[in-house]
Design a protein around this motif. Structure first.
Motif, mmCIF file in Angstrom:
data_model
loop_
_atom_site.group_PDB
_atom_site.id
_atom_site.type_symbol
_atom_site.label_atom_id
_atom_site.label_comp_id
_atom_site.label_asym_id
_atom_site.label_seq_id
_atom_site.Cartn_x
_atom_site.Cartn_y
_atom_site.Cartn_z
ATOM 1 N N ASP A 140 0.836 -1.206 0.000
ATOM 2 C CA ASP A 140 0.000 0.000 0.000
ATOM 3 C C ASP A 140 0.868 1.251 0.000
ATOM 4 O O ASP A 140 0.601 2.208 -0.735
ATOM 5 C CB ASP A 140 -0.935 0.006 1.219
ATOM 6 C CG ASP A 140 -2.186 -0.825 0.997
ATOM 7 O OD1 ASP A 140 -2.968 -0.483 0.085
ATOM 8 O OD2 ASP A 140 -2.370 -1.821 1.716
ATOM 9 N N MET A 141 1.908 1.248 0.820
ATOM 10 C CA MET A 141 2.812 2.398 0.861
ATOM 11 C C MET A 141 3.564 2.540 -0.456
ATOM 12 O O MET A 141 3.797 3.660 -0.936
ATOM 13 C CB MET A 141 3.792 2.264 2.022
ATOM 14 C CG MET A 141 4.762 3.432 2.151
ATOM 15 S SD MET A 141 3.909 5.031 2.324
ATOM 16 C CE MET A 141 3.192 4.836 3.966
ATOM 17 N N LEU A 142 3.935 1.424 -1.064
ATOM 18 C CA LEU A 142 4.634 1.468 -2.343
ATOM 19 C C LEU A 142 3.774 2.135 -3.409
ATOM 20 O O LEU A 142 4.245 2.989 -4.166
ATOM 21 C CB LEU A 142 5.020 0.051 -2.775
ATOM 22 C CG LEU A 142 5.711 -0.097 -4.130
ATOM 23 C CD1 LEU A 142 6.990 0.737 -4.184
ATOM 24 C CD2 LEU A 142 6.003 -1.563 -4.420
ATOM 25 N N ILE A 143 2.495 1.771 -3.458
ATOM 26 C CA ILE A 143 1.586 2.389 -4.427
ATOM 27 C C ILE A 143 1.440 3.878 -4.144
ATOM 28 O O ILE A 143 1.452 4.706 -5.067
ATOM 29 C CB ILE A 143 0.216 1.684 -4.397
ATOM 30 C CG1 ILE A 143 0.334 0.289 -5.001
ATOM 31 C CG2 ILE A 143 -0.835 2.502 -5.166
ATOM 32 C CD1 ILE A 143 -0.949 -0.511 -4.951
ATOM 33 N N GLY A 162 2.347 9.330 -5.711
ATOM 34 C CA GLY A 162 2.758 10.668 -5.312
ATOM 35 C C GLY A 162 3.856 11.217 -6.207
ATOM 36 O O GLY A 162 3.818 12.393 -6.600
ATOM 37 N N ALA A 163 4.822 10.376 -6.551
ATOM 38 C CA ALA A 163 5.909 10.827 -7.418
ATOM 39 C C ALA A 163 5.399 11.181 -8.811
ATOM 40 O O ALA A 163 5.816 12.177 -9.418
ATOM 41 C CB ALA A 163 6.985 9.745 -7.502
ATOM 42 N N MET A 186 2.299 12.093 -9.609
ATOM 43 C CA MET A 186 1.511 13.324 -9.511
ATOM 44 C C MET A 186 2.432 14.533 -9.445
ATOM 45 O O MET A 186 2.170 15.567 -10.064
ATOM 46 C CB MET A 186 0.611 13.276 -8.267
ATOM 47 C CG MET A 186 -0.568 12.349 -8.390
ATOM 48 S SD MET A 186 -1.760 12.937 -9.622
ATOM 49 C CE MET A 186 -3.020 11.681 -9.470
ATOM 50 N N GLN A 187 3.508 14.423 -8.686
ATOM 51 C CA GLN A 187 4.451 15.534 -8.577
ATOM 52 C C GLN A 187 5.010 15.884 -9.947
ATOM 53 O O GLN A 187 5.137 17.059 -10.285
ATOM 54 C CB GLN A 187 5.571 15.143 -7.601
ATOM 55 C CG GLN A 187 6.523 16.272 -7.248
ATOM 56 C CD GLN A 187 7.666 16.440 -8.243
ATOM 57 O OE1 GLN A 187 7.956 15.520 -9.012
ATOM 58 N NE2 GLN A 187 8.282 17.611 -8.251
ATOM 59 N N TYR A 188 5.330 14.874 -10.736
ATOM 60 C CA TYR A 188 5.891 15.143 -12.055
ATOM 61 C C TYR A 188 4.848 15.770 -12.977
ATOM 62 O O TYR A 188 5.130 16.714 -13.718
ATOM 63 C CB TYR A 188 6.425 13.852 -12.674
ATOM 64 C CG TYR A 188 7.324 14.096 -13.867
ATOM 65 C CD1 TYR A 188 8.683 14.302 -13.693
ATOM 66 C CD2 TYR A 188 6.807 14.150 -15.160
ATOM 67 C CE1 TYR A 188 9.518 14.553 -14.771
ATOM 68 C CE2 TYR A 188 7.635 14.394 -16.244
ATOM 69 C CZ TYR A 188 8.984 14.597 -16.052
ATOM 70 O OH TYR A 188 9.799 14.852 -17.126
ATOM 71 N N LEU A 189 3.615 15.253 -12.922
ATOM 72 C CA LEU A 189 2.559 15.795 -13.776
ATOM 73 C C LEU A 189 2.260 17.253 -13.454
ATOM 74 O O LEU A 189 1.982 18.055 -14.341
ATOM 75 C CB LEU A 189 1.276 14.965 -13.616
ATOM 76 C CG LEU A 189 1.237 13.614 -14.341
ATOM 77 C CD1 LEU A 189 0.033 12.805 -13.864
ATOM 78 C CD2 LEU A 189 1.165 13.805 -15.850
ATOM 79 N N LEU A 190 2.317 17.591 -12.173
ATOM 80 C CA LEU A 190 1.888 18.928 -11.753
ATOM 81 C C LEU A 190 3.028 19.940 -11.663
ATOM 82 O O LEU A 190 2.804 21.134 -11.866
ATOM 83 C CB LEU A 190 1.190 18.843 -10.395
ATOM 84 C CG LEU A 190 -0.112 18.045 -10.358
ATOM 85 C CD1 LEU A 190 -0.592 17.892 -8.920
ATOM 86 C CD2 LEU A 190 -1.187 18.706 -11.215
ATOM 87 N N LEU A 191 4.241 19.477 -11.347
ATOM 88 C CA LEU A 191 5.311 20.416 -11.008
ATOM 89 C C LEU A 191 6.544 20.309 -11.880
ATOM 90 O O LEU A 191 7.526 21.033 -11.637
ATOM 91 C CB LEU A 191 5.717 20.219 -9.533
ATOM 92 C CG LEU A 191 4.601 20.438 -8.510
ATOM 93 C CD1 LEU A 191 5.095 20.110 -7.115
ATOM 94 C CD2 LEU A 191 4.079 21.862 -8.567
ATOM 95 N N ALA A 192 6.531 19.449 -12.889
ATOM 96 C CA ALA A 192 7.705 19.333 -13.767
ATOM 97 C C ALA A 192 7.842 20.593 -14.610
ATOM 98 O O ALA A 192 6.980 21.477 -14.599
ATOM 99 C CB ALA A 192 7.568 18.108 -14.657
#
Length: 210
Positions: A163-166, A171-172, A174-180
């Motif tokens: 669950d934590m792996l997913i 999260g990673a 989403m970070q790339y999609l939003l903040l790259a």
């Protein structure tokens, strides 16, 4: 496969199956252009060139329609759990899908859809609830099943917290999609994904350079 909620057919002319795709495409375009608040059923119906009643026969609410439109855009991106390859070859599956995933991460429409969806939370909680219930939850369960098989096959550590792996992977991404960078390229996106999957233990470590 669409998870659109069917509404009981009404009287009159038979439904046109081709209208479904037109409505979903129109909903996605209107959402990108105008946001959740501006994505009215009337505006979507006009863009799809159908009557409002045609939309309401298929979706009971704007939130359900927008949730399905977002998922329809994502369906073009293959998931590792949709393949028939044995779980022990999960690193190989990832290698084969990396080019398509890398292209998706730099697709402007997907990036805007992600921003629209996450930004809708405070003012449009019903949209997030509909998307979570009908799309994210089933997708997560399929991913967990794939990772369990991979763990049983020895690809992942026996004590891996799946669950934590997913959550970490999501999260990673989403970070790339939003903040790259404003104009990321597929090569940079692929490098990011390769490092992400390597860190998560889902891909072989990089070979040492002599």
């Amino acid at each position: 496969m669409s998870s659109k909620r069917e509404q009981p057919p009404g009287p009159g002319r038979p439904r046109d199956p081709g209208a479904d795709a037109s409505i979903l495409q129109a909903a996605m375009e209107v959402l990108v252009e105008h946001g959740v608040a501006g994505a009215s059923i009337e505006r979507i119906a006009k863009r799809a060139n159908v009557a409002k009643v045609t939309v309401y026969r298929r979706w009971s609410s704007k939130e359900n329609l927008l949730a399905d439109a977002i998922e329809a855009a994502r369906e073009a991106i293959p998931a590792a759990d949709e393949t028939e390859t044995p779980a022990e070859d999960l690193p190989g599956i990832i290698d084969r899908l990396l080019p398509q995933w890398s292209a998706a991460l730099v697709e402007p429409q997907l990036r805007m859809l992600t921003a629209r969806l996450l930004g809708a939370g405070p003012d449009h909680p019903k949209l997030l609830a509909a998307y979570r219930e009908h799309h994210l939850a089933p997708r997560r369960e399929r991913a967990l099943a794939t990772l369990r098989r991979a763990r049983d096959a020895g690809v992942l550590s026996p004590d891996a917290d799946l669950d934590m792996l997913i959550d970490m992977l999501n999260g990673a991404i989403m970070q790339y999609l939003l903040l790259a960078d404003e104009n990321p390229d597929p090569a940079a996106a692929r490098d990011y994904l390769e490092r992400l999957f390597r860190q998560a233990g889902l891909r072989e470590p990089a070979a040492d350079t002599p």
